[in-house]
Design a protein around this motif. Structure first.
Motif, PDB file in Angstrom:
ATOM      1  N   SER A 202       0.815  -1.211   0.000  1.00 33.26           N
ATOM      2  CA  SER A 202       0.000   0.000   0.000  1.00 33.26           C
ATOM      3  C   SER A 202       0.852   1.267   0.000  1.00 33.26           C
ATOM      4  O   SER A 202       1.564   1.557   0.966  1.00 33.26           O
ATOM      5  N   SER A 203       0.764   2.031  -1.093  1.00 29.97           N
ATOM      6  CA  SER A 203       1.465   3.310  -1.145  1.00 29.97           C
ATOM      7  C   SER A 203       0.766   4.327  -0.244  1.00 29.97           C
ATOM      8  O   SER A 203       1.410   5.230   0.308  1.00 29.97           O
ATOM      9  N   ALA A 204      -0.560   4.181  -0.089  1.00 30.60           N
ATOM     10  CA  ALA A 204      -1.307   5.090   0.797  1.00 30.60           C
ATOM     11  C   ALA A 204      -0.838   4.933   2.232  1.00 30.60           C
ATOM     12  O   ALA A 204      -0.710   5.919   2.973  1.00 30.60           O
ATOM     13  N   ILE A 209       2.335   6.945   6.908  1.00 35.45           N
ATOM     14  CA  ILE A 209       3.480   6.823   7.822  1.00 35.45           C
ATOM     15  C   ILE A 209       4.360   8.064   7.736  1.00 35.45           C
ATOM     16  O   ILE A 209       4.781   8.617   8.754  1.00 35.45           O
ATOM     17  N   ALA A 210       4.625   8.527   6.511  1.00 39.85           N
ATOM     18  CA  ALA A 210       5.482   9.700   6.323  1.00 39.85           C
ATOM     19  C   ALA A 210       4.869  10.933   6.980  1.00 39.85           C
ATOM     20  O   ALA A 210       5.573  11.723   7.632  1.00 39.85           O
ATOM     21  N   ALA A 211       3.546  11.103   6.820  1.00 41.74           N
ATOM     22  CA  ALA A 211       2.871  12.268   7.402  1.00 41.74           C
ATOM     23  C   ALA A 211       2.890  12.210   8.931  1.00 41.74           C
ATOM     24  O   ALA A 211       3.156  13.230   9.599  1.00 41.74           O
ATOM     25  N   LEU A 212       2.618  11.025   9.489  1.00 43.91           N
ATOM     26  CA  LEU A 212       2.595  10.898  10.947  1.00 43.91           C
ATOM     27  C   LEU A 212       3.999  11.035  11.527  1.00 43.91           C
ATOM     28  O   LEU A 212       4.175  11.602  12.613  1.00 43.91           O
ATOM     29  N   LYS A 213       4.992  10.533  10.828  1.00 49.15           N
ATOM     30  CA  LYS A 213       6.368  10.668  11.307  1.00 49.15           C
ATOM     31  C   LYS A 213       6.782  12.135  11.347  1.00 49.15           C
ATOM     32  O   LYS A 213       7.436  12.592  12.293  1.00 49.15           O
ATOM     33  N   LYS A 214       6.388  12.889  10.323  1.00 49.46           N
ATOM     34  CA  LYS A 214       6.697  14.316  10.295  1.00 49.46           C
ATOM     35  C   LYS A 214       6.017  15.033  11.454  1.00 49.46           C
ATOM     36  O   LYS A 214       6.622  15.902  12.106  1.00 49.46           O
ATOM     37  N   GLU A 215       4.773  14.658  11.736  1.00 49.68           N
ATOM     38  CA  GLU A 215       4.032  15.284  12.842  1.00 49.68           C
ATOM     39  C   GLU A 215       4.677  14.973  14.192  1.00 49.68           C
ATOM     40  O   GLU A 215       4.845  15.867  15.025  1.00 49.68           O
ATOM     41  N   LYS A 261       0.724   8.863  19.589  1.00 46.73           N
ATOM     42  CA  LYS A 261       0.999   8.927  18.151  1.00 46.73           C
ATOM     43  C   LYS A 261       2.207   8.074  17.772  1.00 46.73           C
ATOM     44  O   LYS A 261       2.234   7.466  16.702  1.00 46.73           O
ATOM     45  N   VAL A 262       3.223   8.024  18.642  1.00 49.44           N
ATOM     46  CA  VAL A 262       4.386   7.190  18.356  1.00 49.44           C
ATOM     47  C   VAL A 262       3.992   5.715  18.338  1.00 49.44           C
ATOM     48  O   VAL A 262       4.454   4.947  17.483  1.00 49.44           O
ATOM     49  N   GLU A 263       3.122   5.312  19.256  1.00 46.20           N
ATOM     50  CA  GLU A 263       2.653   3.928  19.257  1.00 46.20           C
ATOM     51  C   GLU A 263       1.845   3.640  18.000  1.00 46.20           C
ATOM     52  O   GLU A 263       1.954   2.559  17.418  1.00 46.20           O
ATOM     53  N   GLN A 264       1.041   4.616  17.576  1.00 46.94           N
ATOM     54  CA  GLN A 264       0.291   4.465  16.327  1.00 46.94           C
ATOM     55  C   GLN A 264       1.244   4.334  15.148  1.00 46.94           C
ATOM     56  O   GLN A 264       1.045   3.499  14.254  1.00 46.94           O
ATOM     57  N   LEU A 265       2.306   5.147  15.160  1.00 45.80           N
ATOM     58  CA  LEU A 265       3.303   5.098  14.094  1.00 45.80           C
ATOM     59  C   LEU A 265       3.977   3.742  14.036  1.00 45.80           C
ATOM     60  O   LEU A 265       4.163   3.161  12.955  1.00 45.80           O
ATOM     61  N   LYS A 266       4.324   3.210  15.184  1.00 46.90           N
ATOM     62  CA  LYS A 266       4.968   1.888  15.224  1.00 46.90           C
ATOM     63  C   LYS A 266       4.043   0.820  14.645  1.00 46.90           C
ATOM     64  O   LYS A 266       4.485  -0.085  13.926  1.00 46.90           O
ATOM     65  N   GLY A 267       2.750   0.935  14.955  1.00 46.60           N
ATOM     66  CA  GLY A 267       1.796  -0.043  14.432  1.00 46.60           C
ATOM     67  C   GLY A 267       1.668   0.038  12.919  1.00 46.60           C
ATOM     68  O   GLY A 267       1.630  -0.994  12.234  1.00 46.60           O
ATOM     69  N   LEU A 268       1.633   1.265  12.389  1.00 43.12           N
ATOM     70  CA  LEU A 268       1.540   1.443  10.937  1.00 43.12           C
ATOM     71  C   LEU A 268       2.787   0.906  10.243  1.00 43.12           C
ATOM     72  O   LEU A 268       2.696   0.267   9.188  1.00 43.12           O
ATOM     73  N   ILE A 269       3.951   1.186  10.832  1.00 42.74           N
ATOM     74  CA  ILE A 269       5.211   0.692  10.249  1.00 42.74           C
ATOM     75  C   ILE A 269       5.241  -0.831  10.262  1.00 42.74           C
ATOM     76  O   ILE A 269       5.676  -1.465   9.295  1.00 42.74           O
ATOM     77  N   ALA A 270       4.755  -1.415  11.346  1.00 45.68           N
ATOM     78  CA  ALA A 270       4.717  -2.884  11.431  1.00 45.68           C
ATOM     79  C   ALA A 270       3.818  -3.465  10.343  1.00 45.68           C
ATOM     80  O   ALA A 270       4.163  -4.470   9.704  1.00 45.68           O
TER      81      ALA A 270
END
Length: 285
Positions: A202-204, A209-215, A261-270
């Motif tokens: 998924s490119s979406a 992930i990129a947007a949340l990481k920037k935030e 948000k960091v936990e959410q980011l980790k989940g998306l990356i996983a």
């Protein structure tokens, strides 16, 4: 009595400040570091480009056809391991023709043209999405299609492309033109395995992930500024203490939001890495 009252007020105020400073230090110790978060895996894309083959450059009778080159290529696959025949793909034919014309036009004989455009770029230009790709090039006078494919088969790198078990499609272009002032033949084989053979990544999700990481990176910088202020500030009266405590509450609220948000980011990356791992594993099948 007044002296005792001042002492009591001082102890209460000191106790209050100690309580909030302890809370600050506690949150600070539990702020995740983005640099320690899981890395995003990369999608593999394999492109095989053996050194171009130069045959006999002395003019002689020669006749090459794209159809015949594909037939001879599939015959070699059948005779060497009974490999499945490669299906002709119109987009790969188009990429091969673009490569052939570009080499004559710009007078080069390499996999990458003077502007840095290579086989992968040509495939993308004709909207061929691939898992893996290979390109064989040949120049010179070859008696016929069989002689050309035999010459490629006698070259280890070109042979590996022809007999690659992962390729399922092929495109070919052959033609005669002027190269460095002399007439000669050039031939191009484009091999491919389409991306549709493997699960979609998924490119979406990657964009999310990129947007949340920037935030979260922005939040981390803001928290560092807030923490530096709290650590370096010592209120001297009730008004300053109230303001200080307000800043502590703001810091703690943002820290809690940041942690979430960091936990959410980790989940998306996983999730993304799982897709990539499945995709990359498919390449080996």
């Amino acid at each position: 009595m007044k002296k005792i009252a001042f002492i009591i007020i001082g102890l209460v105020l000191a106790g209050t400040l100690w309580h909030y400073r302890f809370a600050i230090e506690k949150y600070g110790q539990h702020l995740p570091q983005l640099s320690q978060s899981p890395l995003i895996n990369e999608i593999k894309q394999d492109i095989s480009t053996p050194p171009p083959l130069i045959g006999n450059l002395i003019a002689q009778t020669s006749h090459l056809t794209a159809v015949g080159v594909i037939e001879q290529t599939n015959l070699q696959r059948q005779e060497n391991g009974n490999l499945p025949a490669l299906a002709e793909n119109a987009k790969l034919d188009q990429a091969a023709e673009l490569k052939l014309q570009d080499m004559f036009k710009q007078q080069y004989f390499e996999h990458v043209n003077p502007e840095g455009v290579g086989p992968g770029d040509l495939a993308r230009k004709v909207t061929y999405t691939f898992l893996s790709e290979g390109e064989n090039l040949a120049m010179g006078y070859f008696k016929d299609d069989k002689a050309l494919v035999d010459a490629w088969m006698n070259s280890p790198g070109h042979r590996a492309n022809i007999l690659n078990v992962y390729y399922t499609e092929i495109g070919v272009a052959v033609g005669k033109g002027t190269y460095q002032g002399k007439e000669t033949w050039m031939a191009v084989q484009e091999f491919g395995r389409p991306a549709s053979d493997c699960p979609v990544v998924s490119s979406a999700l990657k964009n999310q992930i990129a947007a949340l990481k920037k935030e979260t990176q922005s939040m981390e910088q803001d928290l560092q500024i807030r923490e530096a202020y709290l650590q370096s500030t010592t209120p001297k009266n009730k008004q300053e203490a109230d303001y200080y405590n307000q800043k502590v509450d703001e810091y703690n609220a943002e820290a809690q939001d940041y942690n979430s948000k960091v936990e959410q980011l980790k989940g998306l990356i996983a999730d993304y890495n799982s897709q990539v791992n499945n995709y990359n594993a498919c390449l080996e099948k």
